[in-house]
Design an enzyme around this catalytic site. Structure first.
Site: not given
Length: 295
Positions: A176, A213
């Site tokens: 992420e 992400k």
């Protein structure tokens, strides 16, 4: 690794619920839920209250694997139980939802326009415990504030280095590298970020799986080529501070990108609501995020 869970994450329509606010963000999450800091004393009471909030969400009839394919927990939630079962087991066995664990320990100070992850102390031990508690994958967040090529390269290199450690432990990492939605050069940051991610993906061994992400991109469908990479199980989007309606609207324009919302998922939920009111709000939220995720 559980092949049924792998197939669900790879192919099933739906989204991932992010229930992973940890120490620093828990007071804010509780405040949004209508519980002020003056109503509890110390970390143990705070974590008990946040576990009750998450249990209420997870046990709701609205929290259904028809819409939700996975859920991200943080360590304290992984160690607690719902109806006598460890949270991850309850998620999978009772709800059909794949459990993930947040493993990062927050962000370092801003340098080169980015915030790297702080060193993750005791990561190997945490990963062993996660495997023992039937966790499928992990999540870890960095933050990009400026389109600084050197900083963005550092972020992606760090994410993939830790990601490989997670793969070695038998788990699937959610990488992420968030781009701040208020960044003045968000679009340029995303271009640099995508190139760095593609470089790292090309160096992975065959059969290694990761998830990504990312902030919802400025240019619609900008991450389609990342979705097509054989190493990438799924690309999921964070809400990043957008309101629920704005996040859903932007997400719905990106084919194949699915939600992994935290604040936008719990928006409108409060401790004072009756179960009927709580479930009605959550049901509408989940359906709307689901619809945006399957476009």
């Amino acid at each position: 690794m559980n092949n049924k869970q792998l197939e669900q994450i790879r192919t099933k329509g739906g989204f991932i619920a992010a229930l992973d606010q940890s120490g620093g963000s828990t007071p804010k999450a509780l405040q949004q839920y209508g519980i002020s800091e003056s109503s509890y004393s110390g970390d143990e009471e705070m974590y008990q209250l946040v576990h009750e909030m998450r249990t209420r969400i997870i046990k709701s009839a609205a929290f259904d694997s028809k819409y939700i394919i996975g859920a991200i927990l943080f360590e304290n939630t992984m160690d607690r139980s719902i109806d006598g079962k460890l949270t991850a087991d309850y998620l999978w066995e009772d709800k059909g939802v794949v459990p993930f664990l947040k493993v990062d320990q927050g962000l370092a100070a801003l340098e080169n326009g980015v915030q790297l992850m702080k060193p993750i102390n005791g990561l190997d031990d945490l990963l062993k415990r996660a495997v023992g508690r039937n966790i499928f994958g992990t999540k870890m967040r960095s933050l990009i504030k400026e389109a600084n090529p050197a900083g963005i390269k550092q972020v992606v290199e760090q994410q993939f280095a830790v990601g490989k450690q997670i793969v070695q432990a038998g788990l699937v990492p959610i990488i992420e590298p968030e781009v701040d939605i208020s960044s003045a050069d968000k679009e340029l940051s995303e271009k640099i970020l995508k190139e760095e991610i593609l470089n790292q993906l090309s160096a992975l061994d065959e059969g290694v799986h990761v998830m990504l992400k990312l902030s919802i991109p400025t240019v619609d469908n900008f991450y389609s080529d990342l979705m097509a990479d054989p190493h990438v199980l799924r690309v999921v989007a964070l809400s990043g501070g957008y309101s629920q309606s704005e996040a859903n609207e932007k997400l719905s324009r990106n084919h194949g990108l699915i939600a992994s919302f935290s604040r936008a998922l719990s928006e409108g939920l409060t401790a004072g609501q009756s179960d009927e009111e709580f479930n009605a709000v959550l049901s509408q939220t989940i359906r709307e995020i689901y619809e945006a995720s399957i476009q």
